[in-house]
Scaffold this motif. Structure first.
Motif, PDB file in Angstrom:
ATOM      1  N   LYS A 183       0.843  -1.206   0.000  1.00 32.08           N
ATOM      2  CA  LYS A 183       0.000   0.000   0.000  1.00 32.08           C
ATOM      3  C   LYS A 183       0.877   1.254   0.000  1.00 32.08           C
ATOM      4  CE  LYS A 183      -3.467  -2.064   3.149  1.00 32.08           C
ATOM      5  NZ  LYS A 183      -4.537  -2.597   2.334  1.00 32.08           N
ATOM      6  N   GLU A 184       1.884   1.242   0.875  1.00 30.57           N
ATOM      7  CA  GLU A 184       2.780   2.397   0.978  1.00 30.57           C
ATOM      8  C   GLU A 184       3.524   2.621  -0.337  1.00 30.57           C
ATOM      9  OE1 GLU A 184       6.378   4.088   3.872  1.00 30.57           O
ATOM     10  OE2 GLU A 184       5.659   2.018   4.062  1.00 30.57           O
ATOM     11  N   ALA A 185       3.927   1.531  -0.990  1.00 34.07           N
ATOM     12  CA  ALA A 185       4.642   1.653  -2.263  1.00 34.07           C
ATOM     13  C   ALA A 185       3.765   2.330  -3.308  1.00 34.07           C
ATOM     14  CB  ALA A 185       5.089   0.274  -2.750  1.00 34.07           C
ATOM     15  N   PHE A 186       2.512   1.927  -3.383  1.00 37.82           N
ATOM     16  CA  PHE A 186       1.596   2.552  -4.348  1.00 37.82           C
ATOM     17  C   PHE A 186       1.343   4.016  -3.998  1.00 37.82           C
ATOM     18  CE2 PHE A 186       0.121  -1.789  -5.679  1.00 37.82           C
ATOM     19  CZ  PHE A 186       0.390  -1.624  -7.032  1.00 37.82           C
ATOM     20  N   MET A 187       1.217   4.324  -2.715  1.00 37.56           N
ATOM     21  CA  MET A 187       0.994   5.709  -2.317  1.00 37.56           C
ATOM     22  C   MET A 187       2.224   6.563  -2.625  1.00 37.56           C
ATOM     23  SD  MET A 187      -2.091   6.113  -1.313  1.00 37.56           S
ATOM     24  CE  MET A 187      -1.980   7.745  -0.571  1.00 37.56           C
ATOM     25  N   ASP A 188       3.421   6.003  -2.440  1.00 40.15           N
ATOM     26  CA  ASP A 188       4.646   6.736  -2.777  1.00 40.15           C
ATOM     27  C   ASP A 188       4.702   7.030  -4.280  1.00 40.15           C
ATOM     28  OD1 ASP A 188       5.467   6.746  -0.162  1.00 40.15           O
ATOM     29  OD2 ASP A 188       6.832   5.039  -0.366  1.00 40.15           O
ATOM     30  N   LEU A 189       4.092   6.168  -5.056  1.00 39.02           N
ATOM     31  CA  LEU A 189       4.056   6.348  -6.518  1.00 39.02           C
ATOM     32  C   LEU A 189       2.873   7.208  -6.952  1.00 39.02           C
ATOM     33  CD1 LEU A 189       4.959   2.661  -7.446  1.00 39.02           C
ATOM     34  CD2 LEU A 189       6.374   4.676  -7.929  1.00 39.02           C
ATOM     35  N   LYS A 190       2.180   7.802  -5.955  1.00 37.37           N
ATOM     36  CA  LYS A 190       1.062   8.723  -6.186  1.00 37.37           C
ATOM     37  C   LYS A 190      -0.125   8.056  -6.885  1.00 37.37           C
ATOM     38  CE  LYS A 190       4.186  12.699  -6.343  1.00 37.37           C
ATOM     39  NZ  LYS A 190       4.005  12.941  -4.899  1.00 37.37           N
ATOM     40  N   VAL A 191      -0.496   6.873  -6.381  1.00 38.36           N
ATOM     41  CA  VAL A 191      -1.651   6.182  -6.948  1.00 38.36           C
ATOM     42  C   VAL A 191      -2.928   6.983  -6.728  1.00 38.36           C
ATOM     43  CG1 VAL A 191      -2.178   4.813  -4.877  1.00 38.36           C
ATOM     44  CG2 VAL A 191      -2.781   3.928  -7.138  1.00 38.36           C
ATOM     45  N   ASP A 192      -2.989   7.770  -5.642  1.00 36.23           N
ATOM     46  CA  ASP A 192      -4.183   8.570  -5.364  1.00 36.23           C
ATOM     47  C   ASP A 192      -4.413   9.605  -6.462  1.00 36.23           C
ATOM     48  OD1 ASP A 192      -1.755   9.595  -4.371  1.00 36.23           O
ATOM     49  OD2 ASP A 192      -2.795  11.046  -3.111  1.00 36.23           O
ATOM     50  N   GLU A 193      -3.333  10.259  -6.899  1.00 38.99           N
ATOM     51  CA  GLU A 193      -3.466  11.263  -7.959  1.00 38.99           C
ATOM     52  C   GLU A 193      -3.848  10.609  -9.287  1.00 38.99           C
ATOM     53  OE1 GLU A 193       0.076  13.602  -8.083  1.00 38.99           O
ATOM     54  OE2 GLU A 193      -0.021  14.136  -5.944  1.00 38.99           O
ATOM     55  N   LEU A 194      -3.325   9.410  -9.536  1.00 37.64           N
ATOM     56  CA  LEU A 194      -3.678   8.694 -10.759  1.00 37.64           C
ATOM     57  C   LEU A 194      -5.149   8.295 -10.735  1.00 37.64           C
ATOM     58  CD1 LEU A 194      -2.872   7.337 -13.424  1.00 37.64           C
ATOM     59  CD2 LEU A 194      -2.271   5.293 -12.092  1.00 37.64           C
ATOM     60  N   ILE A 195      -5.627   7.829  -9.583  1.00 36.70           N
ATOM     61  CA  ILE A 195      -7.038   7.452  -9.453  1.00 36.70           C
ATOM     62  C   ILE A 195      -7.938   8.642  -9.744  1.00 36.70           C
ATOM     63  CG2 ILE A 195      -8.811   6.845  -7.738  1.00 36.70           C
ATOM     64  CD1 ILE A 195      -6.747   4.908  -6.505  1.00 36.70           C
ATOM     65  N   LEU A 196      -7.578   9.809  -9.184  1.00 39.96           N
ATOM     66  CA  LEU A 196      -8.373  11.010  -9.424  1.00 39.96           C
ATOM     67  C   LEU A 196      -8.383  11.352 -10.912  1.00 39.96           C
ATOM     68  CD1 LEU A 196      -9.982  13.385  -8.267  1.00 39.96           C
ATOM     69  CD2 LEU A 196      -7.807  14.604  -7.984  1.00 39.96           C
ATOM     70  N   GLN A 197      -7.223  11.284 -11.539  1.00 37.70           N
ATOM     71  CA  GLN A 197      -7.121  11.591 -12.970  1.00 37.70           C
ATOM     72  C   GLN A 197      -7.990  10.632 -13.793  1.00 37.70           C
ATOM     73  OE1 GLN A 197      -3.112  11.286 -14.487  1.00 37.70           O
ATOM     74  NE2 GLN A 197      -3.699  11.803 -16.587  1.00 37.70           N
ATOM     75  N   VAL A 198      -7.954   9.368 -13.457  1.00 32.43           N
ATOM     76  CA  VAL A 198      -8.736   8.375 -14.202  1.00 32.43           C
ATOM     77  C   VAL A 198     -10.231   8.589 -13.993  1.00 32.43           C
ATOM     78  CG1 VAL A 198      -9.286   5.915 -14.351  1.00 32.43           C
ATOM     79  CG2 VAL A 198      -6.898   6.640 -14.202  1.00 32.43           C
ATOM     80  N   MET A 199     -10.638   8.863 -12.752  1.00 27.54           N
ATOM     81  CA  MET A 199     -12.066   8.983 -12.450  1.00 27.54           C
ATOM     82  C   MET A 199     -12.690  10.246 -13.014  1.00 27.54           C
ATOM     83  SD  MET A 199     -12.761   7.443  -8.688  1.00 27.54           S
ATOM     84  CE  MET A 199     -14.494   7.701  -8.993  1.00 27.54           C
ATOM     85  N   ARG A 200     -11.888  11.250 -13.287  1.00 29.25           N
ATOM     86  CA  ARG A 200     -12.453  12.478 -13.860  1.00 29.25           C
ATOM     87  C   ARG A 200     -12.973  12.256 -15.276  1.00 29.25           C
ATOM     88  NH1 ARG A 200      -8.204  16.861 -11.280  1.00 29.25           N
ATOM     89  NH2 ARG A 200      -9.535  17.437  -9.505  1.00 29.25           N
ATOM     90  N   GLU A 201     -12.548  11.176 -15.903  1.00 28.15           N
ATOM     91  CA  GLU A 201     -13.066  10.812 -17.216  1.00 28.15           C
ATOM     92  C   GLU A 201     -14.284   9.915 -16.999  1.00 28.15           C
ATOM     93  OE1 GLU A 201     -14.069  10.608 -20.802  1.00 28.15           O
ATOM     94  OE2 GLU A 201     -12.204  11.713 -20.414  1.00 28.15           O
ATOM     95  N   LYS A 202     -15.467  10.420 -17.338  1.00 31.47           N
ATOM     96  CA  LYS A 202     -16.716   9.718 -17.013  1.00 31.47           C
ATOM     97  C   LYS A 202     -16.760   8.290 -17.551  1.00 31.47           C
ATOM     98  CE  LYS A 202     -19.627  13.834 -16.582  1.00 31.47           C
ATOM     99  NZ  LYS A 202     -20.837  14.532 -17.060  1.00 31.47           N
ATOM    100  N   SER A 203     -16.148   8.060 -18.705  1.00 31.49           N
ATOM    101  CA  SER A 203     -16.202   6.723 -19.287  1.00 31.49           C
ATOM    102  C   SER A 203     -15.464   5.702 -18.435  1.00 31.49           C
ATOM    103  CB  SER A 203     -15.594   6.742 -20.694  1.00 31.49           C
ATOM    104  OG  SER A 203     -14.227   7.111 -20.656  1.00 31.49           O
ATOM    105  N   ASN A 204     -14.591   6.165 -17.552  1.00 32.81           N
ATOM    106  CA  ASN A 204     -13.831   5.242 -16.706  1.00 32.81           C
ATOM    107  C   ASN A 204     -14.584   4.850 -15.439  1.00 32.81           C
ATOM    108  OD1 ASN A 204     -11.608   5.221 -18.423  1.00 32.81           O
ATOM    109  ND2 ASN A 204     -10.682   7.016 -17.448  1.00 32.81           N
ATOM    110  N   ARG A 205     -15.733   5.448 -15.202  1.00 37.19           N
ATOM    111  CA  ARG A 205     -16.457   5.165 -13.970  1.00 37.19           C
ATOM    112  C   ARG A 205     -17.107   3.790 -13.963  1.00 37.19           C
ATOM    113  NH1 ARG A 205     -18.944  11.269 -13.051  1.00 37.19           N
ATOM    114  NH2 ARG A 205     -16.924  12.241 -12.623  1.00 37.19           N
TER     115      ARG A 205
END
Length: 457
Positions: free
Chosen positions: A191-213
């Motif tokens: 979990k920490e490794a993914f957070m260090d790689l900024k998975v949260d920012e990637l998730i936000l970027q992906v979810m802002r595209e409605k087709s990815n929901r």
């Protein structure tokens, strides 16, 4: 901690039983399994075979597929990409059968490492190959041992790089986030490794595209990343991760996804993701301010009409979490929540699991609130508890939840005690206490709060 043992050591023990102790093959195999189990050895992924009778690839098809994948990864295979995809799909199917030990066999024999390597070498343009590879990988990483192999193989970085390069492919996103969820489960370091790689920012970027929901694994990844499920860790960091997810706007995007009617199959996962983020009153209030309560009440109405108990339960569970804020309690009730929940319970009157969720939600809404408790009784929630206890006497969770709700209905409302006692609630509570050990404490407290002197009898 279980003792690690290799396939070679297991085979040697079976062989020694036959050669030194004169056991027949079946006896030698059974004795090895029993002895090692008693010694605390970890036999997950060990192929229980008699050495020499059959090769590992004959005993377990996983070994045959792994040999094919290893040959391809090393450049020794003459097979084409279509054959590779077929092998990956076969491995995924084999390891998705949970009753078998296939995933453990694959992980013990280098499956995680070879799949990470294959995914790393595949280009995003080879979408069909990446999708199959990611699906196969997600089916292998199931325990700390396999998730550690994933981490040590640079899995988090490789998967993140794949996701960042495939923002237009919902299939690759689905496969990639499935791996994030599987690899993060029960492993705080991953979990920490993914957070260090900024998975949260990637998730936000992906979810802002409605087709990815519609990518359900995206919601599963959020939930797993924010769940403190690694029992090796004394103090998990996931609480801080939840606040970070909320701070950058993921909670708001999740509410929007619910508002815009995410696919019914993904809605429970989306609710679970939002629930994982709602870790304090500030976040709960922000979800409400963004229309989260309105959306959930609407979803509950629709779930009742469509008789979808999965959605009904997950929405009630999320509302229970949001109702931890007193302001949100008032908001839920002002928007007709009590009436909606009672209607929902009546529509699922034959399903105790939905009734339990409704009573759990009402328990939260009436906590430390005499006004809400009085309103709940006037609408019929006392009757709901009594009818549930009468209808499902063998369901311990139903009996316990009824007792817990009754406590909050009467503890600060003496007038409610009289109403429920006249309806025969005492006999039902005592019966639940006598039959179900898990109800004993809740039943005793309910009898006490009903004002009965012999509540501990």
């Amino acid at each position: 901690m279980a003792i690690a043992i290799s396939q070679e050591a297991f085979d040697d023990m079976v062989r020694e039983n036959m050669e030194d102790l004169g056991m027949d093959p079946d006896e030698a195999l059974a004795d090895a399994v029993e002895a090692l189990t008693l010694q605390g050895a970890d036999l997950a992924g060990i192929i229980k075979r008699v050495p020499g009778e059959a090769g590992s690839e004959e005993v377990n098809p996983v070994m045959r597929v792994l040999d094919e994948l290893k040959a391809f990864a090393s450049g020794r295979s003459g097979k084409d990409l279509d054959s590779l995809v077929s092998s990956l799909d076969e491995l995924h199917v084999l390891c998705s059968v949970e009753v078998l030990d296939n995933a453990a066999v694959a992980a013990r024999n280098g499956g995680v490492e070879v799949l990470v390597a294959l995914c790393a070498s595949a280009g995003v343009t080879q979408e069909w190959l990446l999708v199959s590879g990611l699906k196969a990988l997600s089916s292998l990483v199931r325990d700390v041992g396999s998730t550690e192999k994933f981490r040590q193989s640079q899995g988090p970085k490789i998967v993140m790089d794949i996701l960042k390069g495939a923002l237009e492919s919902t299939d690759i996103l689905d496969g990639g986030f499935s791996v994030v969820a599987a690899a993060s489960a029960g492993n705080e370091v991953v979990k920490e490794a993914f957070m260090d790689l900024k998975v949260d920012e990637l998730i936000l970027q992906v979810m802002r595209e409605k087709s990815n929901r519609k990518v359900q694994s995206l919601y599963d990844a959020i939930r797993v990343l924010l769940t403190p499920d690694d029992n090796r860790v004394v103090a998990s960091q996931v609480y801080g991760y939840s606040r970070k997810f909320a701070e950058i706007g993921i909670a708001e995007v999740l509410v929007n996804a619910l508002r815009e009617q995410v696919a019914p199959s993904s809605l429970p996962s989306a609710c679970a993701a939002l629930k994982a983020i709602a870790v304090n009153e500030e976040i709960c209030l922000s979800i409400s301010e963004n229309g989260g309560i309105d959306v959930l009440l609407q979803c509950i109405d629709e779930a009742g009409v469509q008789k979808n108990k999965v959605i009904a339960k997950c929405c009630c569970s999320l509302l229970s979490k949001l109702a931890g804020s007193d302001a949100n309690k008032a908001n839920i009730i002002q928007q007709g929540g009590f009436d909606k929940f009672l209607t929902l319970a009546s529509r699922f009157s034959e399903d105790p699991s939905v009734t339990q969720e409704v009573m759990s939600l009402v328990q939260v809404l009436t906590l430390r609130s005499p006004e809400h408790a009085a309103r709940a009784i006037s609408l019929g929630y006392g009757t709901l508890a009594i009818q549930a206890m009468q209808k499902f006497p063998s369901s311990a969770p139903t009996q316990k939840q009824a007792c817990l709700m009754i406590r909050n209905l009467v503890v600060r409302n003496p007038e409610n005690r009289t109403i429920l006692l006249k309806e025969g609630v005492e006999m039902l509570i005592r019966k639940a206490k006598a039959i179900h050990g898990s109800c004993k404490s809740a039943a005793t407290d309910a009898l006490r709060d009903l004002g009965l002197d012999n509540y501990n009898v």
